[in-house]
Design a protein around this motif. Sequence first.
Motif, PDB file in Angstrom:
ATOM      1  N   ARG A 353     -16.813  55.241   2.444  1.00 29.87           N
ATOM      2  CA  ARG A 353     -16.889  54.048   3.299  1.00 29.87           C
ATOM      3  C   ARG A 353     -15.636  53.231   3.006  1.00 29.87           C
ATOM      4  O   ARG A 353     -15.465  52.708   1.908  1.00 29.87           O
ATOM      5  CB  ARG A 353     -18.142  53.226   3.034  1.00 29.87           C
ATOM      6  N   HIS A 354     -14.766  53.141   3.990  1.00 32.58           N
ATOM      7  CA  HIS A 354     -13.423  52.596   3.796  1.00 32.58           C
ATOM      8  C   HIS A 354     -13.098  51.700   4.991  1.00 32.58           C
ATOM      9  O   HIS A 354     -13.076  52.163   6.135  1.00 32.58           O
ATOM     10  CB  HIS A 354     -12.428  53.770   3.703  1.00 32.58           C
ATOM     11  N   LEU A 355     -12.912  50.420   4.729  1.00 34.21           N
ATOM     12  CA  LEU A 355     -12.612  49.461   5.784  1.00 34.21           C
ATOM     13  C   LEU A 355     -11.485  48.550   5.343  1.00 34.21           C
ATOM     14  O   LEU A 355     -11.253  48.352   4.140  1.00 34.21           O
ATOM     15  CB  LEU A 355     -13.842  48.619   6.141  1.00 34.21           C
ATOM     16  N   ALA A 356     -10.800  47.981   6.323  1.00 37.94           N
ATOM     17  CA  ALA A 356      -9.708  47.042   6.057  1.00 37.94           C
ATOM     18  C   ALA A 356     -10.014  45.715   6.724  1.00 37.94           C
ATOM     19  O   ALA A 356     -10.465  45.680   7.874  1.00 37.94           O
ATOM     20  CB  ALA A 356      -8.377  47.594   6.575  1.00 37.94           C
ATOM     21  N   ARG A 357      -9.765  44.628   5.987  1.00 41.12           N
ATOM     22  CA  ARG A 357     -10.036  43.289   6.515  1.00 41.12           C
ATOM     23  C   ARG A 357      -8.752  42.486   6.610  1.00 41.12           C
ATOM     24  O   ARG A 357      -7.940  42.463   5.678  1.00 41.12           O
ATOM     25  CB  ARG A 357     -11.031  42.554   5.611  1.00 41.12           C
ATOM     26  N   ILE A 358      -8.578  41.822   7.744  1.00 46.61           N
ATOM     27  CA  ILE A 358      -7.512  40.845   7.952  1.00 46.61           C
ATOM     28  C   ILE A 358      -8.181  39.483   7.999  1.00 46.61           C
ATOM     29  O   ILE A 358      -9.111  39.261   8.775  1.00 46.61           O
ATOM     30  CB  ILE A 358      -6.730  41.134   9.243  1.00 46.61           C
ATOM     31  N   THR A 359      -7.698  38.544   7.166  1.00 46.65           N
ATOM     32  CA  THR A 359      -8.458  37.335   6.864  1.00 46.65           C
ATOM     33  C   THR A 359      -7.628  36.076   7.098  1.00 46.65           C
ATOM     34  O   THR A 359      -7.136  35.450   6.151  1.00 46.65           O
ATOM     35  CB  THR A 359      -8.939  37.392   5.399  1.00 46.65           C
ATOM     36  N   PRO A 360      -7.447  35.660   8.347  1.00 46.20           N
ATOM     37  CA  PRO A 360      -6.692  34.431   8.609  1.00 46.20           C
ATOM     38  C   PRO A 360      -7.459  33.190   8.152  1.00 46.20           C
ATOM     39  O   PRO A 360      -8.642  33.036   8.452  1.00 46.20           O
ATOM     40  CB  PRO A 360      -6.505  34.435  10.133  1.00 46.20           C
ATOM     41  N   GLN A 361      -6.785  32.312   7.434  1.00 42.82           N
ATOM     42  CA  GLN A 361      -7.411  31.062   7.011  1.00 42.82           C
ATOM     43  C   GLN A 361      -7.480  30.082   8.172  1.00 42.82           C
ATOM     44  O   GLN A 361      -6.683  30.144   9.122  1.00 42.82           O
ATOM     45  CB  GLN A 361      -6.616  30.447   5.866  1.00 42.82           C
ATOM     46  N   ALA A 362      -8.414  29.145   8.076  1.00 46.20           N
ATOM     47  CA  ALA A 362      -8.607  28.147   9.132  1.00 46.20           C
ATOM     48  C   ALA A 362      -8.496  26.745   8.544  1.00 46.20           C
ATOM     49  O   ALA A 362      -7.879  26.539   7.498  1.00 46.20           O
ATOM     50  CB  ALA A 362      -9.954  28.367   9.816  1.00 46.20           C
ATOM     51  N   GLU A 363      -9.105  25.782   9.226  1.00 46.70           N
ATOM     52  CA  GLU A 363      -9.024  24.383   8.800  1.00 46.70           C
ATOM     53  C   GLU A 363      -9.883  24.130   7.567  1.00 46.70           C
ATOM     54  O   GLU A 363     -10.773  24.930   7.242  1.00 46.70           O
ATOM     55  CB  GLU A 363      -9.459  23.447   9.932  1.00 46.70           C
ATOM     56  N   ARG A 364      -9.638  23.021   6.904  1.00 47.79           N
ATOM     57  CA  ARG A 364     -10.509  22.620   5.807  1.00 47.79           C
ATOM     58  C   ARG A 364     -11.853  22.200   6.398  1.00 47.79           C
ATOM     59  O   ARG A 364     -11.912  21.464   7.388  1.00 47.79           O
ATOM     60  CB  ARG A 364      -9.886  21.457   5.033  1.00 47.79           C
ATOM     61  N   PRO A 365     -12.973  22.659   5.844  1.00 47.19           N
ATOM     62  CA  PRO A 365     -14.286  22.311   6.401  1.00 47.19           C
ATOM     63  C   PRO A 365     -14.494  20.801   6.482  1.00 47.19           C
ATOM     64  O   PRO A 365     -14.138  20.062   5.563  1.00 47.19           O
ATOM     65  CB  PRO A 365     -15.268  22.947   5.417  1.00 47.19           C
ATOM     66  N   TYR A 366     -15.064  20.364   7.590  1.00 52.28           N
ATOM     67  CA  TYR A 366     -15.357  18.946   7.780  1.00 52.28           C
ATOM     68  C   TYR A 366     -16.682  18.831   8.525  1.00 52.28           C
ATOM     69  O   TYR A 366     -17.176  19.787   9.123  1.00 52.28           O
ATOM     70  CB  TYR A 366     -14.239  18.260   8.571  1.00 52.28           C
ATOM     71  N   GLU A 367     -17.272  17.651   8.469  1.00 50.80           N
ATOM     72  CA  GLU A 367     -18.512  17.421   9.201  1.00 50.80           C
ATOM     73  C   GLU A 367     -18.378  16.185  10.075  1.00 50.80           C
ATOM     74  O   GLU A 367     -17.619  15.278   9.766  1.00 50.80           O
ATOM     75  CB  GLU A 367     -19.699  17.266   8.246  1.00 50.80           C
ATOM     76  N   THR A 368     -19.098  16.195  11.166  1.00 51.81           N
ATOM     77  CA  THR A 368     -19.188  15.021  12.026  1.00 51.81           C
ATOM     78  C   THR A 368     -20.525  14.321  11.764  1.00 51.81           C
ATOM     79  O   THR A 368     -21.456  14.941  11.248  1.00 51.81           O
ATOM     80  CB  THR A 368     -19.078  15.435  13.507  1.00 51.81           C
ATOM     81  N   PRO A 369     -20.655  13.059  12.109  1.00 59.18           N
ATOM     82  CA  PRO A 369     -21.863  12.297  11.751  1.00 59.18           C
ATOM     83  C   PRO A 369     -23.136  12.897  12.314  1.00 59.18           C
ATOM     84  O   PRO A 369     -23.136  13.474  13.404  1.00 59.18           O
ATOM     85  CB  PRO A 369     -21.584  10.906  12.322  1.00 59.18           C
ATOM     86  N   TYR A 370     -24.206  12.730  11.573  1.00 58.83           N
ATOM     87  CA  TYR A 370     -25.521  13.159  12.040  1.00 58.83           C
ATOM     88  C   TYR A 370     -26.045  12.158  13.042  1.00 58.83           C
ATOM     89  O   TYR A 370     -26.038  10.945  12.801  1.00 58.83           O
ATOM     90  CB  TYR A 370     -26.493  13.268  10.861  1.00 58.83           C
ATOM     91  N   LEU A 371     -26.494  12.652  14.212  1.00 57.06           N
ATOM     92  CA  LEU A 371     -27.051  11.792  15.237  1.00 57.06           C
ATOM     93  C   LEU A 371     -28.530  12.137  15.407  1.00 57.06           C
ATOM     94  O   LEU A 371     -28.882  13.230  15.857  1.00 57.06           O
ATOM     95  CB  LEU A 371     -26.321  12.001  16.568  1.00 57.06           C
ATOM     96  N   ALA A 372     -29.380  11.217  15.015  1.00 59.73           N
ATOM     97  CA  ALA A 372     -30.825  11.504  15.012  1.00 59.73           C
ATOM     98  C   ALA A 372     -31.327  11.839  16.404  1.00 59.73           C
ATOM     99  O   ALA A 372     -32.183  12.702  16.575  1.00 59.73           O
ATOM    100  CB  ALA A 372     -31.575  10.273  14.469  1.00 59.73           C
ATOM    101  N   GLU A 373     -30.745  11.210  17.432  1.00 61.29           N
ATOM    102  CA  GLU A 373     -31.235  11.452  18.782  1.00 61.29           C
ATOM    103  C   GLU A 373     -30.899  12.854  19.276  1.00 61.29           C
ATOM    104  O   GLU A 373     -31.502  13.341  20.213  1.00 61.29           O
ATOM    105  CB  GLU A 373     -30.681  10.413  19.752  1.00 61.29           C
ATOM    106  N   ALA A 374     -29.945  13.500  18.601  1.00 67.47           N
ATOM    107  CA  ALA A 374     -29.571  14.860  19.000  1.00 67.47           C
ATOM    108  C   ALA A 374     -30.332  15.911  18.221  1.00 67.47           C
ATOM    109  O   ALA A 374     -30.156  17.087  18.430  1.00 67.47           O
ATOM    110  CB  ALA A 374     -28.061  15.053  18.788  1.00 67.47           C
ATOM    111  N   ALA A 375     -31.178  15.504  17.287  1.00 71.04           N
ATOM    112  CA  ALA A 375     -31.881  16.459  16.433  1.00 71.04           C
ATOM    113  C   ALA A 375     -32.964  17.188  17.213  1.00 71.04           C
ATOM    114  O   ALA A 375     -33.503  16.669  18.172  1.00 71.04           O
ATOM    115  CB  ALA A 375     -32.503  15.722  15.246  1.00 71.04           C
TER     116      ALA A 375
END
Length: 375
Positions: A353-375
């Motif tokens: 079992r032999h596979l190759a991975r290409i792993t581009p990095q992305a943005e630093r993880p961030y969160e947006t505010p929790y909106l109770a009305e959207a829950a």
Amino acid sequence: MVPSIADVPTTEVVVPIKANPDDNTSKPKVRRVIEEEGGLEKTTASYPNYLPTWDHGEKYSVLEPFNHVEHGKDADPSLKDLLEEGSSIQRLTPTIGSEVTGVQLSKLTSAGKDQLALLVAQRKVVAFRDQDFADLSIQEALDFGGYFGRHHIHPTSGSPEGYPEIHLVHRNNNAWELDEYLAGKNSCVSWHSDVTYEQQPPGTTFLYLLDGPEVGGDTVFVNQVVAYNRLSPAIKERLHGLKAVHSGVEQAEFSLNRGGVVRREPVKNEHPLVRTHPVTGEKALFVNGGFTRSIVGLKKEESNALLDFLLAHVGRGIDYQARIRWAPKTVVVWDNRVTAHSAIVDWTTGERRHLARITPQAERPYETPYLAEAA
């Protein structure tokens, strides 16, 4: 997209610091699987140029922040440059996963690549069949992947000689290895998102098959967006604002204890428990059993209890998981920001079992505010 944290080109690759080749007394050890298999004349690998090498003299400095360009953000939602006439796309499950035929990834235009990033953000994991990726030169494959972000160089894994940006998954003659692997485990399940200990973990990620067993060795993916959405409003609200420690220290120690390499000093980083995807705006759990160690600000017992609950919740979510069956010339593309995955180590036939991975990095993880009305 989060604001730029540094103006560094996405193609930047850190230059390795190697030992002096003229100094025989300090010449680093290099382990090459091709040599262990008897060279080109004897190896049974379909792609011997991809057999792993571990160079103990290959050292890299700490990763610096860079400005990630998210190509899926402004992509044409019609996907007309990706899914051309004659192609087909089929959903694997209602919540995660699609399979595409009739598209050759290596031939995509920039617009098609942008739409690929969008599709993968939407479906979380997409399998492309009948691809020529493995038959390209390694540099051509890297050039394609580099469009999606700066290449990550794994600190401990094997790579094709001269191409440290490729992460290799390789297991051969595995019957005894399977017995050893499962000796202390009840199953092979090992949910993780790749290298989340980095300050900027990967985003759009590529894995392509070189050799595989006729049956077995599949990979299962879980949708962390649905996992988040299934939580009660009270739990969602409590998770927002919390951060967790992701650590690469244990991975480095494991490699050293087995006589392996550590190309870069291991790091720890704190990331939000809930992150926001820059393309879809969806919120997703950002925890995984591979690298998430503790929750900042909680006592050990509290942290362990909450993490145990979240990881169990992710792992048992069979209705938001998809199993990808590998086949020759398959390329699987997933969004590492909003998924976790586990290899299924279930074949005992000794097939490679032999596979190759290409792993581009992305943005630093961030969160947006929790909106109770959207829950």
